[in-house]
Design an enzyme around this catalytic site. Structure first.
Site, PDB file in Angstrom:
ATOM      1  N   LYS A  52       0.845  -1.212   0.000  1.00 26.82           N
ATOM      2  CA  LYS A  52       0.000   0.000   0.000  1.00 26.82           C
ATOM      3  C   LYS A  52       0.872   1.251   0.000  1.00 26.82           C
ATOM      4  CE  LYS A  52      -3.751  -2.502   2.252  1.00 26.82           C
ATOM      5  NZ  LYS A  52      -4.445  -2.892   3.476  1.00 26.82           N
ATOM      6  N   GLN A  96      -4.233  -1.605   9.696  1.00 24.54           N
ATOM      7  CA  GLN A  96      -4.253  -2.935   9.082  1.00 24.54           C
ATOM      8  C   GLN A  96      -4.862  -3.954  10.041  1.00 24.54           C
ATOM      9  OE1 GLN A  96      -3.468  -3.561   5.918  1.00 24.54           O
ATOM     10  NE2 GLN A  96      -3.764  -5.760   6.040  1.00 24.54           N
ATOM     11  N   ASP A 119     -10.954   3.057   4.566  1.00 26.71           N
ATOM     12  CA  ASP A 119     -11.433   1.674   4.485  1.00 26.71           C
ATOM     13  C   ASP A 119     -12.967   1.627   4.443  1.00 26.71           C
ATOM     14  OD1 ASP A 119      -9.435  -0.361   4.459  1.00 26.71           O
ATOM     15  OD2 ASP A 119      -8.937   0.057   6.562  1.00 26.71           O
TER      16      ASP A 119
END
Ligand code: GUN
Length: 295
Positions: A52, A96, A119
């Site tokens: 990422k 994460q 997200d």
């Protein structure tokens, strides 16, 4: 002929569009930044986060990476998130998952500023999605919608069957598929571990989204000829003494039946990463009041 949907190619187009958004923002003196937070010793999580960060660099988004010791108390992670929420250089915050057992993931997700929640896991963003008024679409479901569009598959009026009811994929992709608007309007069924006869559902589907987290769970005999198959699974398995990646779909038997199918790797995975960059420039544009030409 089965159309193998090339997620790498579609993701590259999205990234190019995101790079254009970065240029537009820079013209207004706005520099989008994505903060990734890792609180895990899992090598797979470490790899995902570093990919990422590499993606950010490629499109000109500032990457900020923070690591929290996996043994640290949850309060340390909360403090990190609070700092990133308050940091004007940070447009998006991604923690994460999964987190260590002693950290409550739900609490963590609620701690992220919804305006930086790229997200789209925060209850406010989940609620907006369900209400048909999304700020950010979650990355994997959004990526799936884009892959279907790239393969000229319009779900409208079709039978879509989602296999799996996770918060990250199953629930939100079902909402997008049955919701109003482009890439939606399908008649959508969500199957899960307690579904009585899974194959009965998958066999009448025009579109199957496999997101059960079980290696090669969906086989060709569970599909009707012409079905479009989207495989969300990323499972590492031992095959002939070697470690290899497989999806939730048994690729060879499914490809014999499918009119279009996403491969693993190279299907949904790259799209998830691309849509994260998309959400990051969207967040930066919304925060600064700059209209960005989202791809
Ligand atoms: N772990 C696996 N997939 C994801 C994701 O999409 N977002 C975050 N934050 N963690 C993940």
């Amino acid at each position: 002929m089965t159309d193998v949907i090339d997620g790498n190619a579609v993701a590259a187009e999205i990234r190019e569009g995101v790079a254009g958004c970065v240029d537009v923002l820079a013209g207004e003196g706005v520099y989008p930044g994505l903060a990734t937070v890792l609180m895990s010793d899992d090598p797979a999580s470490e790899t995902y986060v570093s990919m990422k960060q590499r993606d950010c660099e490629e499109v000109g988004i500032d990457g900020i990476h923070v690591e929290v010791d996996s043994d640290a108390p949850a309060s340390e992670l909360y403090g990190t998130i609070d700092g990133l929420n308050d940091d004007d250089a940070v447009s998006g915050v991604l923690v994460q998952l999964p987190l260590p057992d002693h950290v409550d993931e739900r609490e963590v997700v609620r701690r992220i500023d919804p305006a930086k929640d790229v997200d789209a896991f925060h209850p406010e963003n989940v609620g907006r999605l369900v209400a048909g008024d999304s700020r950010f679409k979650p990355c994997t479901p959004h990526g799936i919608q884009r892959l279907l569009a790239a393969a000229a598959v319009d779900p409208e009026g079709k039978e879509a069957v989602v296999v799996g009811r996770s918060d990250i994929v199953g629930k939100p992709i079902a909402n997008l598929l049955f919701g109003r608007g482009e890439g939606g309007n399908a008649t959508t069924t969500v199957c899960h571990s307690r579904t009585a006869d899974l194959a009965e559902h998958t066999r009448r589907a025009d579109v199957v989204v496999a997101a059960a987290g079980v290696p090669e769970f969906i086989t060709g005999d569970m599909l009707t000829a012409g079905t479009v198959v989207v495989d969300v699974g990323i499972n590492r398995v031992e095959r002939d003494g070697e470690s290899t990646l497989v999806g939730d779909v048994e690729y060879d038997s499914a490809a014999e039946k499918a009119s279009a199918i996403t491969p693993v790797p190279g299907g949904v995975g790259p799209m998830t990463r691309a849509m994260l960059l998309y959400n990051t420039v969207k967040a930066a544009g919304l925060e600064a009041g700059v209209d960005v030409p989202l791809p």
